[in-house]
Design a protein around this motif. Structure first.
Motif, short mmCIF file in Angstrom:
data_model
loop_
_atom_site.label_atom_id
_atom_site.label_comp_id
_atom_site.label_asym_id
_atom_site.label_seq_id
_atom_site.Cartn_x
_atom_site.Cartn_y
_atom_site.Cartn_z
N ILE A 42 0.79 -1.24 0.06
CA ILE A 42 0.02 -0.11 -0.13
C ILE A 42 1.10 1.26 0.18
O ILE A 42 1.70 1.58 0.76
CB ILE A 42 -0.97 0.13 1.13
CG1 ILE A 42 -1.94 -1.37 1.28
CG2 ILE A 42 -1.79 1.47 1.08
CD1 ILE A 42 -2.52 -1.46 2.39
N ASN A 43 0.72 2.10 -1.20
CA ASN A 43 1.54 3.48 -1.34
C ASN A 43 0.58 4.38 -1.50
O ASN A 43 -0.76 4.29 -1.89
CB ASN A 43 2.53 3.20 -2.41
CG ASN A 43 3.53 2.33 -2.07
OD1 ASN A 43 4.19 2.35 -1.21
ND2 ASN A 43 3.72 1.40 -3.22
N GLY A 44 0.83 5.73 -1.10
CA GLY A 44 0.13 6.64 -1.22
C GLY A 44 0.97 8.01 -0.79
O GLY A 44 1.87 8.05 -0.28
N SER A 63 -3.31 0.52 -3.63
CA SER A 63 -3.21 -0.84 -2.88
C SER A 63 -3.16 -2.20 -3.40
O SER A 63 -4.47 -2.18 -4.10
CB SER A 63 -4.28 -0.59 -1.61
OG SER A 63 -5.55 -0.61 -2.19
N ASP A 64 -2.27 -2.87 -3.85
CA ASP A 64 -2.46 -4.12 -4.32
C ASP A 64 -2.00 -5.27 -3.71
O ASP A 64 -1.03 -5.28 -2.77
CB ASP A 64 -1.38 -4.11 -5.65
CG ASP A 64 -1.96 -2.88 -6.59
OD1 ASP A 64 -3.20 -2.95 -6.93
OD2 ASP A 64 -1.18 -2.06 -7.08
N THR A 93 -10.27 0.26 0.68
CA THR A 93 -8.98 1.43 0.41
C THR A 93 -9.33 1.97 -0.78
O THR A 93 -9.14 1.82 -1.98
CB THR A 93 -7.75 0.72 0.21
OG1 THR A 93 -7.57 -0.28 1.38
CG2 THR A 93 -6.62 1.61 0.31
N PRO A 94 -10.10 3.24 -0.64
CA PRO A 94 -10.46 4.19 -1.60
C PRO A 94 -9.28 4.63 -2.15
O PRO A 94 -8.15 5.11 -1.43
CB PRO A 94 -11.46 5.32 -1.18
CG PRO A 94 -11.05 5.31 0.25
CD PRO A 94 -10.50 3.46 0.66
N LYS A 95 -9.17 4.87 -3.59
CA LYS A 95 -7.94 5.45 -4.34
C LYS A 95 -7.96 7.06 -4.02
O LYS A 95 -6.66 7.62 -3.90
CB LYS A 95 -8.25 5.28 -5.82
CG LYS A 95 -6.73 5.59 -6.25
CD LYS A 95 -6.90 5.09 -8.08
CE LYS A 95 -6.54 3.72 -8.05
NZ LYS A 95 -6.24 3.24 -9.54
N TYR A 96 -9.06 7.68 -3.84
CA TYR A 96 -9.00 9.19 -3.83
C TYR A 96 -9.74 9.33 -2.59
O TYR A 96 -11.03 9.09 -2.29
CB TYR A 96 -9.48 10.06 -5.01
CG TYR A 96 -8.74 9.66 -6.23
CD1 TYR A 96 -7.62 10.23 -6.36
CD2 TYR A 96 -9.49 8.80 -7.09
CE1 TYR A 96 -6.92 10.11 -7.71
CE2 TYR A 96 -8.42 8.58 -8.42
CZ TYR A 96 -7.52 9.38 -8.48
OH TYR A 96 -6.98 9.13 -9.63
#
Length: 167
Positions: free
Chosen positions: A10-12, A42-43, A60-63
């Motif tokens: 998980i990166n962000g 998140s993959d 885990t929403p992207k935005y």
């Protein structure tokens, strides 16, 4: 049945940009604006379950975006906030459609607008507001147990009044 589905990366990034205008018209007023922006990737990279590797991690929403304006004059404040959450999945299979239980499936993107006002005088603060100003219908999660399997619906438009006394 619950267990470990697999390993994920998980990166962000999360950022907050805020800008204050000290004096807009007079020496007693000001305007503040802000944007809080979150972007998450998140993959699943490893799993013993079929069809999971490469999928998004559940819930885990992207935005995730919150933006607003706050105007102040003397002891009066009015604030408008916009919140947006992108779509997300409730299970590791990333099923888009729900099954009969309502436990799995996509959680659609949604937005909310809130409006609030407050004024203070001596030891008293009066505030009021409207949450979910546009009365959007959405849900934020799928439940597996109480109050039963299925979606947990959002709150409809609601209003509040608060009187605070400080002595």
């Amino acid at each position: 049945e619950k267990g470990n589905v697999g390993n994920a990366i998980i990166n962000g990034i999360e950022s907050l940009f805020e800008y204050n205008i000290k004096r807009l018209i007079t020496s007693k007023d000001k305007l503040n604006t802000y944007v809080n922006f979150g972007y998450t990737i998140s993959d699943y990279i490893d799993s013993e379950a079929n069809g999971v590797v490469g999928n998004d991690v559940e819930f885990t929403p992207k935005y995730n975006i919150k933006s607003g304006l706050k105007y102040s004059y003397n002891k009066n404040n009015i604030e408008l906030q916009y919140s947006y959450i992108s779509s997300q999945f409730s299970d590791a299979s990333n099923a888009r459609k729900s099954d009969i239980t309502g436990i799995i499936g996509e959680i659609p993107a949604y937005y909310i607008i809130d409006l609030s006002y407050s004024v203070s005088y001596r030891n008293t603060i009066f505030s009021c507001g409207i949450n979910n100003l546009t009365n959007n219908y959405y849900f934020t999660r799928r439940a597996t147990g109480y109050p039963g399997p299925g979606i947990i619906p959002s709150q409809p438009r609601n209003y509040y009044l608060t009187l605070e006394l400080n002595y």
